[in-house]
Design a protein around this motif. Structure first.
Motif: not given
Lengths: 352, 352
Positions: A291, A293, A309-313, A316, A318, A329, B311, B316, B324-329, B339, B347
């Motif tokens: 998912m 964003y 669940v990824i926001e703001g990349l 990149y 992953v 990056p 990197e 973040y 679950v993997l979450m990446i978020c500012p 989310f 899902k």
């Protein structure tokens, strides 16, 4: 040739299961399986030889159950492509001194298999009627700096069609040079696929890599016998590490190239995997559940059953694989070798 | 009180194991275990009651083996704090009509436990000698907009020391208001900890939440019997969802606060966890193994045995937990609720 460790796809490719044994493209089959199936229409299963590190022997047999144990040639240590090819050529000669030989990497992508078979057939036909070392060249579609280039002799020969004499082999160029190569129309990408008589490449090695030739020739009695493994161990402990391109192809006179367009990539980096993969509406390449964003032009590889669940990349890589999560990056993917070294140094072998 | 689901710490906190049962701070013990041990010096184990959702009953008993099954009061559904407190107060009354009662969340951080015990002792002493509803206030160290505030009566009373009459309860303020609160010196943070006689809070509910009071009073015969669970099920299906702050404390006249400085946080968000955690030289908070390049002021939570290689991430949140993997500012952590909703909708339940 299936001995590499494909470290550029870390952390998915590991020492224990390198790239050729993985389905990085998500096709349902590993690269080495695709390679076998690509050649299966033109080479009987009993004629394949797979050269690999001995630790990957069982992986090879698992991926290609059609072949016997004796068809897996085990290297005790990687020594680049020249010793690998010498070993296979001597083994072939021990079975049939007239053998034709096709050498191929086992971890490349080829899209048009029919055109590929046509190119191989045509190149093999040329090898059979001429005493030449053939290679396969790919007509470049962009100034890629990740590939070696082959300069072809400009003179068109109606008798040979897409087959040309080679003027030079070049290493990976910088971007300016790559642009000039592509614009000139004289250069093709070096796909690392070779065709020759087994006797022909050994004759060339006898002249251009005489020491290595002698090392492998000295154990001629061993090939195909119970002593082969022990003899090969000794030869590999002594022989130099050198590529067939640098050791033979760049120096030999009778080198030809069959220029082709069958849709090829060595899929050598996450970036090239990204290029060759289907993207979603935001330019993301996703393996597994995700998912996203405010996330664009990224490549995300998740294990089965796991949600990203990824926001703001943007732009990149992953990769969540086994006991490593890597976030980096795209433009810095060359740092992956450093990551592996650092992981090994600071955290131990279990992550590499 | 241990019924919440702590969704702001998703994906570490899940429906199946919410925040109070987790060791998010990496201390080696869950929040609820810390809460039990904090009160153990002043409350005998047999006097604890834990109110939780019935699906967490076994988790409570696993975390606090010192208590018996009958000390875990199971709610069929969450209805905020007023019904939770009514249930516990009626149960206490059925055992001892003179019971003192301390109400506490089970998922907060308290740094100075000695000072905490001192504050509780002093507040309890005041409750025993006066007919009051006591709360614990925390002297604010910053204009936090994530907390409710309590305005204390400015008049100092030498007989009561740090204990003041409460003028008003306020909801979470905006930043300007929060700054004015802190500058005025009249406001403390509402820690959600209450002290009173069981009879005292029920008397207040009888006046201010009469319908709810009647619902729980109507099943007086059931508390402590085999019919309690079935009666509570019926009451919860009918009673309204309301906080004790809004339902009682904001309206009652006899409300006091014991102002304290024992180092408190509700650790309600990844951001507050970041604030309270030890940072490395680049301002990163890391749980588990990590290697960081050009990465600053981020919080990274990895499962045991897994390596994060990151990197180019600044500010973040990276959480790898279960499936679950979450990446978020960090600044967008309020999106986590979205989310979770999206994950559930797109899902399925398995990620929430």
């Amino acid at each position: 040739m299936a001995g590499g460790i494909g470290s550029r796809f870390w952390p998915i490719s590991r020492n224990a299961r390198p790239k050729q044994f993985l389905d990085i493209l998500g096709t349902g089959k590993s690269f080495i399986r695709h390679t076998f199936e690509r050649f299966a229409p033109i080479v009987p299963a009993e004629n394949f030889l797979v050269v690999t590190n001995r630790v990957y022997r069982d992986l090879v047999l698992e991926q290609i159950p059609e072949i016997k144990e004796c068809q897996v040639l085990c290297e005790p240590v990687g020594r680049n492509t020249a010793p690998c090819i010498a070993y296979a050529a001597f083994r072939l000669m021990s079975v049939n001194p007239e053998a034709d030989m096709i050498v191929t990497p086992s971890d490349h992508l080829i899209l048009n298999e029919a055109e590929f078979v046509h190119a191989i057939d045509e190149a093999m036909e040329f090898v059979r009627s001429h005493n030449v070392l053939m290679t396969i060249g790919i007509r470049p579609t962009r100034p890629d700096t990740g590939y070696g280039y082959i300069q072809v002799d400009g003179e068109q020969d109606n008798n040979t069609g897409a087959i040309h004499r080679v003027k030079t082999f070049t290493e990976k160029p910088n971007i300016e040079l790559a642009r000039a190569f592509v614009e000139s129309g004289e250069f093709v990408w070096n796909a690392g696929i070779f065709l020759w008589k087994a006797a022909g490449i050994l004759e060339a090695m006898r002249t251009m890599l005489p020491e290595m030739y002698q090392q492998f020739a000295a154990i001629s009695d061993c090939y195909g016998t119970s002593r082969e493994s022990e003899c090969i161990e000794r030869v590999y402990s002594e022989c130099r590490s050198i590529s067939i391109d640098f050791g033979v192809m760049e120096k030999a006179e009778n080198v030809y190239v069959r220029c082709s367009d069958f849709g090829w990539s060595d899929i050598g980096t996450w970036g090239s995997l990204y290029s060759y993969s289907k993207k979603d509406d935001h330019g993301n390449v996703v393996r597994g559940e995700g998912m996203f964003y405010d996330t664009h032009d990224s490549i995300v590889m998740m294990p089965e059953g796991k949600l990203a669940v990824i926001e703001g990349l943007n732009d990149y890589i992953v990769v969540d694989s086994g006991n490593v999560l890597m976030i980096c990056p795209k433009k810095n993917e060359q740092n992956i070798k450093k990551f592996i070294d650092d992981a090994k140094f600071h955290k131990g072998e279990r992550y590499t």
